[in-house]
Each structure stands twice: as C-alpha cells, then as structure tokens.
Scaffold this motif. Structure first.
Motif, PDB file in Angstrom:
ATOM      1  N   THR A 437       0.851  -1.184   0.000  1.00 24.23           N
ATOM      2  CA  THR A 437       0.000   0.000   0.000  1.00 24.23           C
ATOM      3  C   THR A 437       0.890   1.238   0.000  1.00 24.23           C
ATOM      4  N   ALA A 438       0.943   1.926  -1.144  1.00 23.10           N
ATOM      5  CA  ALA A 438       1.779   3.119  -1.281  1.00 23.10           C
ATOM      6  C   ALA A 438       1.020   4.393  -0.914  1.00 23.10           C
ATOM      7  N   TYR A 439      -0.306   4.346  -1.023  1.00 18.12           N
ATOM      8  CA  TYR A 439      -1.122   5.514  -0.685  1.00 18.12           C
ATOM      9  C   TYR A 439      -2.550   5.061  -0.430  1.00 18.12           C
ATOM     10  N   ARG A 440      -3.288   5.903   0.246  1.00 18.05           N
ATOM     11  CA  ARG A 440      -4.696   5.641   0.516  1.00 18.05           C
ATOM     12  C   ARG A 440      -5.554   6.649  -0.247  1.00 18.05           C
ATOM     13  N   THR A 441      -6.689   6.199  -0.709  1.00 17.02           N
ATOM     14  CA  THR A 441      -7.632   7.118  -1.339  1.00 17.02           C
ATOM     15  C   THR A 441      -8.834   7.282  -0.417  1.00 17.02           C
ATOM     16  N   VAL A 442      -9.153   8.528  -0.137  1.00 19.37           N
ATOM     17  CA  VAL A 442     -10.297   8.834   0.725  1.00 19.37           C
ATOM     18  C   VAL A 442     -11.216   9.796  -0.019  1.00 19.37           C
ATOM     19  N   ARG A 443     -12.446   9.818   0.379  1.00 17.31           N
ATOM     20  CA  ARG A 443     -13.418  10.706  -0.268  1.00 17.31           C
ATOM     21  C   ARG A 443     -13.044  12.159  -0.002  1.00 17.31           C
ATOM     22  N   ALA A 444     -13.075  12.960  -1.055  1.00 17.08           N
ATOM     23  CA  ALA A 444     -12.714  14.374  -0.931  1.00 17.08           C
ATOM     24  C   ALA A 444     -13.828  15.147  -0.225  1.00 17.08           C
ATOM     25  N   SER A 445     -13.513  16.365   0.164  1.00 20.16           N
ATOM     26  CA  SER A 445     -14.515  17.243   0.771  1.00 20.16           C
ATOM     27  C   SER A 445     -15.524  17.676  -0.287  1.00 20.16           C
ATOM     28  N   PRO A 446     -16.755  17.987   0.100  1.00 22.65           N
ATOM     29  CA  PRO A 446     -17.756  18.436  -0.872  1.00 22.65           C
ATOM     30  C   PRO A 446     -17.298  19.714  -1.588  1.00 22.65           C
ATOM     31  N   PRO A 447     -17.654  19.868  -2.863  1.00 21.41           N
ATOM     32  CA  PRO A 447     -17.319  21.098  -3.588  1.00 21.41           C
ATOM     33  C   PRO A 447     -18.172  22.265  -3.076  1.00 21.41           C
ATOM     34  N   PRO A 448     -17.892  23.506  -3.500  1.00 20.51           N
ATOM     35  CA  PRO A 448     -18.698  24.655  -3.058  1.00 20.51           C
ATOM     36  C   PRO A 448     -20.177  24.481  -3.376  1.00 20.51           C
ATOM     37  N   ALA A 449     -20.995  25.216  -2.656  1.00 32.96           N
ATOM     38  CA  ALA A 449     -22.455  25.086  -2.792  1.00 32.96           C
ATOM     39  C   ALA A 449     -22.927  25.354  -4.209  1.00 32.96           C
ATOM     40  N   THR A 451     -21.378  24.823  -6.992  1.00 30.93           N
ATOM     41  CA  THR A 451     -21.041  23.671  -7.841  1.00 30.93           C
ATOM     42  C   THR A 451     -22.012  22.527  -7.581  1.00 30.93           C
ATOM     43  N   ARG A 452     -22.332  22.284  -6.302  1.00 30.07           N
ATOM     44  CA  ARG A 452     -23.293  21.214  -5.979  1.00 30.07           C
ATOM     45  C   ARG A 452     -24.652  21.508  -6.611  1.00 30.07           C
ATOM     46  N   GLY A 458     -28.664  20.700 -13.210  1.00 25.10           N
ATOM     47  CA  GLY A 458     -28.511  20.651 -14.667  1.00 25.10           C
ATOM     48  C   GLY A 458     -27.631  21.742 -15.235  1.00 25.10           C
ATOM     49  N   GLY A 459     -26.784  22.347 -14.404  1.00 24.79           N
ATOM     50  CA  GLY A 459     -25.901  23.398 -14.883  1.00 24.79           C
ATOM     51  C   GLY A 459     -24.725  22.885 -15.689  1.00 24.79           C
ATOM     52  N   PHE A 460     -24.452  21.594 -15.592  1.00 24.67           N
ATOM     53  CA  PHE A 460     -23.370  20.998 -16.379  1.00 24.67           C
ATOM     54  C   PHE A 460     -23.955  20.290 -17.592  1.00 24.67           C
ATOM     55  N   GLY A 479     -24.140  14.979  -4.831  1.00 18.81           N
ATOM     56  CA  GLY A 479     -25.479  14.648  -5.307  1.00 18.81           C
ATOM     57  C   GLY A 479     -25.459  14.086  -6.718  1.00 18.81           C
ATOM     58  N   LYS A 480     -26.604  13.605  -7.156  1.00 15.90           N
ATOM     59  CA  LYS A 480     -26.720  12.948  -8.461  1.00 15.90           C
ATOM     60  C   LYS A 480     -26.870  13.986  -9.570  1.00 15.90           C
ATOM     61  N   PRO A 481     -26.094  13.858 -10.663  1.00 18.32           N
ATOM     62  CA  PRO A 481     -26.249  14.797 -11.778  1.00 18.32           C
ATOM     63  C   PRO A 481     -27.672  14.799 -12.327  1.00 18.32           C
TER      64      PRO A 481
END
Length: 556
Positions: A437-449, A451-452, A458-460, A479-481
């Motif tokens: 195990t060279a590195y761990r992957t963890v869930r990132a922090s939520p993006p700005p409001a 962007t969410r 449907g902005g993307f 959240g779900k696109p």
C-alpha cells in the motif's frame, strides 16, 4: 537572451530605475498570448491590469507577483454599468519607482488602446524605460474566431471604427465606401451603429455579423443585415438585457454573409463548444484531460472526488523501497500516476533519484503512468500494447523464467482499494509479489455550494466518470447529476456503477483511456450538433434543455 533583444533588466543602471512592459493580452483566449508576452509575465514584479485582462495573463505570472487593484475614477460610467479605470498610470509610476519590473497588460493590442498610449508618454516624460509587446487586436482576432475574413482575393479595403468616439465625418466616410467595416461597440448600441451606416449611404441589406465574448468559449455570433440586426437580437432574446453594455465586434460587408459563415465558423462549430464539462478527478490527474476538452471547445470544471493520503503504516513502503535499492526485485509495476508520485516522494525522503532503478525492469499500466515515470527520469520497459489496464499489462507480462530471471519478485506499489487482478495474474505467471500500500484514497470534501447546485440542477452539460469510485464519491459529496446532463463512462464497470446510482449512460469509451473517453464525448457532441442542423433546429447545449435555461441564458 530573448530574440527581441535584451530586456532593460539586463542592465544594472536601468534595472535600478525600474522598467515597464506594455503588453497586449489579446481578445480573451489565453492561447493567443505571444511567446514574448509569456516571457515578460514570468519575470514581472508587478502586474497592472483590468480584472478581465488579469484573468487571461495571471497564469503566466510568477508566484508572489503583486497585482494592485485598479479603482474606478469615472463616476458617470460607473453609474451606467461600464466602470472606466483611470488610475493605471499612477499605479505603474508608483511601482516602477521602486526599481521593479512592471507589466501593464491591456486587452487586445497596446497600440490600439488610447489609455496605454497616454501611460507610455508619462513614462517617456519621466525617463522611465519601457517596451511594447504587441498583442492580437480584438478587431482582428474576434472576426477570425467568428469565421469572418476581413479581406479576400479581391483585396477590399478594411476600415476600423470605434463607435464610442466616431465622428460624423467618420460615419460618412465609412458609409459612403464599400470597405469592410469593423465596428467596436456594445451589444445595445449595435443597432444605432447600423443606423449610422445606413444614414451615411450603406444599403440596409448589407450583411453584418455581431460577436460577443469573442475568442472565448462564451462566444456567440449573430448574422443579420444592417436593417434587420435590431430585430434579430430581439428575436434571439439577447436584448433588452441588463448586460447590454457588453463589448462586441460587428463586421459589415459581403464577407460577413451567412453563407460564408456557415463554411468558415470553425470555432463555434467545435463539437463541444461552450459545453460545461465536469471532470471529477484531482487537478494533477485532470490537467491533460482538461486540455483535450478545451481543444473540443468545452469548458472543463475540475472537482476532486478523492484525496490521496499516505498509508497509515509507512513501514511496509519503507522496507520495499530499501529492498528495491538492495536488489530484492526483478520488476516494479506502477498502476497509477499516484503510485509513481508516492515512490518518488519516498525516494526524495531518502535522498534517492531515478538512478536507484538501475538494473530493475519497470512496468507502467498506461500512457499517463508512463509519462509520469518519464518525468521522473525513468523510461518504462513495459507498457501494455493493447488495453491500458491491469488486464492489458498481464497480456504482455512475461512468465517467470528461472534461467533468464535471477530474481522472481515484483514490487507492486498501489492504492489501498486496488483490485487483486494484477496480483493474481502475476502469481499465475510464476512471480512472487510484494503487494504494498503506497497511498490511501479517501473521499474528498464536498465542492462549493454553487457547484453542488449546478450538478443537481442541470448546470453541467456533461460529466466524465473515469472509475466506479468517481461515480460513488461524486454522488456522495455533491449529489446525483441532473437528467439533462450527458453521462460519459470510461468502461462497462463504471457504466454499471453509474446505472446502479440511477444515471442514464449516454457515452461509453471504446477503450479504458481518459483520452478515448473525451474523444467519445466529442463524437457524441458532433453527432448531436449535426442532427440538430439537419432537423433545422438551433444547436443548443444539453443544459439548455432544463426548465428556465433559455430564459437565464439571456443574462449570461
């Protein structure tokens, strides 16, 4: 030394006095900056520019460059929503007196900017050395991006008109001629400028194009005639608008006809032009992917869905790196850019460099991982000839042969959540594997409001999923696109995960490669564009299908 000659900073006497570079930033596309402009920006101590210009040039300035804020000194223009900035000369003079190198960046070309000319005279009067770095002028660059050539084989005259300062005599001369007229004006003043030309003698049916936000992915161009432009902008719901003060370039003449633009509008015809594409990867991972998307006309928006952290217990990694140096391994296999980064960081911690790989065979799972190794100074011995994946690597991996392989062990540095495909395959080929195990992957922090909200609302226009974990993590943190968003997946496993989360998969990459994924999305966009044109429908982005999108578009 620069091919344009030595800079003032090369001479001590001038350096102590300071030096100013008046620099043309072009019409808006950062790719239009000249090599000399990039060179000047990299050595600047102070960067003076209006906010929109600063956004174009800031990337090339060195870290820590001072960017003093220009202030509005024209109250009347501020009240009209068009603030005029007039204190640039004072900022430049103040900065240069301290012996610093100052870059004064302006939109387009300094030679066509009246304020820049006045600032140059102030420098000359004060005995301050300066140079001028020309830029692509707005009146030339914008028509080129709009697909409107200003001259043809017949070599017609070209006249440039600034509607804000044009005199009656100017309008009369241009109106009485058959020259191509390039008019700098604002969106809500286009019709008035057209009326001036008609009053001066131009025929109302003379073709005209109007381009806003030229050379950027927000560019929009309307084709009309001098007599119909007001109605065209009204029917397109562009006017009336609170942003009617936005600058535009209007080209008047036969070369701006709709028939020619259909053939020559290369920029706005890019397959993903103006599409806002979500790239759920880390910035380091998404850099080349984002560049590729930009080449298709898209606007990539990078949202990290995972964060990379060191392993909880570093001893295993430390033992493996020491074993690599002492000859414990025949092979080292890298399955990701992050694995390369983790080993590189451990090398630097021990004072090692790429020479420590001498005598060891190196494998990389794909092109991006191989590129990271080359950047480290290591040329991989094995990269998959077919599918760029663990399975593809195993297809080309030689079985262990005690005659030719003095050592039977492979060092495999990888993520904590990696699959066992490669380990099992190597063992089946007769190799012993140190799975580390060279590195761990963890869930990132939520993006700005905002962007969410854009993701869910449907902005993307599209989102690229490059692994099952990016699907799970994006839905988890943002959240779900929205269902109008085009979903593109790198392979069947990722597509299955997307479908399990209730997403409709529109694009599937033919190969497990991020670049093939972007290419597949571009092909999807091109087919969508052609279908709309064949049906006689306007070409729209997916995000414009959501309720209220067309109404909001008029104010963006």
């Amino acid at each position: 030394m620069s091919p344009t000659g030595p800079a003032a900073s090369d001479f001590p006497a001038l350096s102590a006095q300071g030096h100013v570079t008046f620099l043309g930033a072009g019409p808006g596309d950062p790719g239009l900056l000249t090599l000399r402009a990039v060179e000047a920006l990299a050595s600047a101590d102070v960067l003076v520019a209006e906010p929109d210009v600063l956004g174009v040039v800031r990337y090339h300035a060195r870290a820590g460059v001072s960017t003093p804020e220009l202030t509005v000194v024209d109250a009347q223009s501020a009240a009209a929503g068009v603030p005029v900035l007039r204190d640039a000369a004072n900022l430049v003079m103040e900065a240069v007196k301290g012996g610093r190198r100052v870059v004064r960046a302006v939109s387009g070309d300094p030679g066509l900017d009246g304020n820049a000319g006045a600032e140059m005279l102030a420098c000359a009067a004060a005995g301050i050395p300066f140079e001028v770095v020309p830029g692509v002028a707005n009146v030339v660059g914008v028509p080129a991006y709009a697909g409107v050539p200003l001259r043809d084989a017949q070599g017609a005259d070209v006249r440039f008109v600034d509607a804000r300062t044009a005199s009656d005599r100017c309008w009369t001369e241009v109106g009485a001629s058959d020259a191509t007229a390039v008019v700098s004006t604002t969106l809500d003043s286009v019709a008035a400028a057209a009326g001036e030309l008609v009053s001066a003698g131009r025929k109302p049916d003379t073709p005209l194009t109007v381009t806003v936000a030229g050379t950027t992915t927000r560019q929009r161009t309307w084709t009309a005639t001098l007599g119909t432009i007001a109605q065209v902008l009204k029917q397109a719901k562009v006017l009336p608008s609170p942003e009617g003060h936005r600058p535009v370039i209007a080209v008047v003449g036969e070369r701006s006809s709709a028939a020619q633009r259909d053939q020559l509008a290369w920029f706005e015809s890019k397959p993903l032009f103006g599409w806002k594409v979500l790239v759920p990867r880390t910035k380091e991972q998404s850099a080349s992917l984002s560049d590729q998307l930009r080449s298709y006309g898209a606007v990539p928006h990078e949202v990290p869905t995972i964060a990379v952290e060191p392993p909880r217990t570093p001893q295993q990694m430390e033992r493996a790196v020491k074993g690599l140096v002492t000859g414990r391994y025949e092979w080292i296999a890298f399955t990701s850019v992050n694995a390369v980064k983790a080993v590189r960081e451990k090398f630097e911690e021990y004072g090692l460099d790429a020479r420590a790989f001498a005598g060891i065979k190196v494998a990389a799972v794909g092109e991006q991982t191989a590129a990271a190794l080359v950047d480290f100074g290591v040329k991989p011995d094995l990269v998959p000839s077919g599918e760029q994946s663990a399975a593809g690597l195993l297809e080309d991996w030689p079985p262990y042969d005690p005659v030719f392989d003095p050592i039977d062990r492979v060092f495999l540095p990888r993520a904590d959540i990696a699959t066992e495909t490669l380990v099992a395959g190597l063992i089946e080929l007769g190799w012993e594997v140190d799975d580390v195990t060279a590195y761990r992957t963890v869930r990132a922090s939520p993006p700005p409001a905002d962007t969410r909200e854009a993701i869910k609302g449907g902005g993307f226009d599209a989102v690229l999923f490059t692994s099952s974990s990016t699907v799970r993590n994006l839905v988890g943190i943002a959240g779900k696109p929205h269902n109008v968003t085009v979903i593109a997946c790198i392979g069947p496993a990722t597509a299955k995960t997307a479908e399990e989360h209730g997403l409709r998969v529109d694009v599937l990459s033919p190969e497990p490669s991020v670049h093939k994924l972007a290419e597949a999305l571009a092909e999807f966009g091109a087919r969508r564009r052609e279908a709309a044109k064949e049906a006689g429908d306007p070409v729209t982005r997916p995000s414009e299908r959501r309720p209220g999108a067309r109404r909001r578009r008029t104010t963006t």
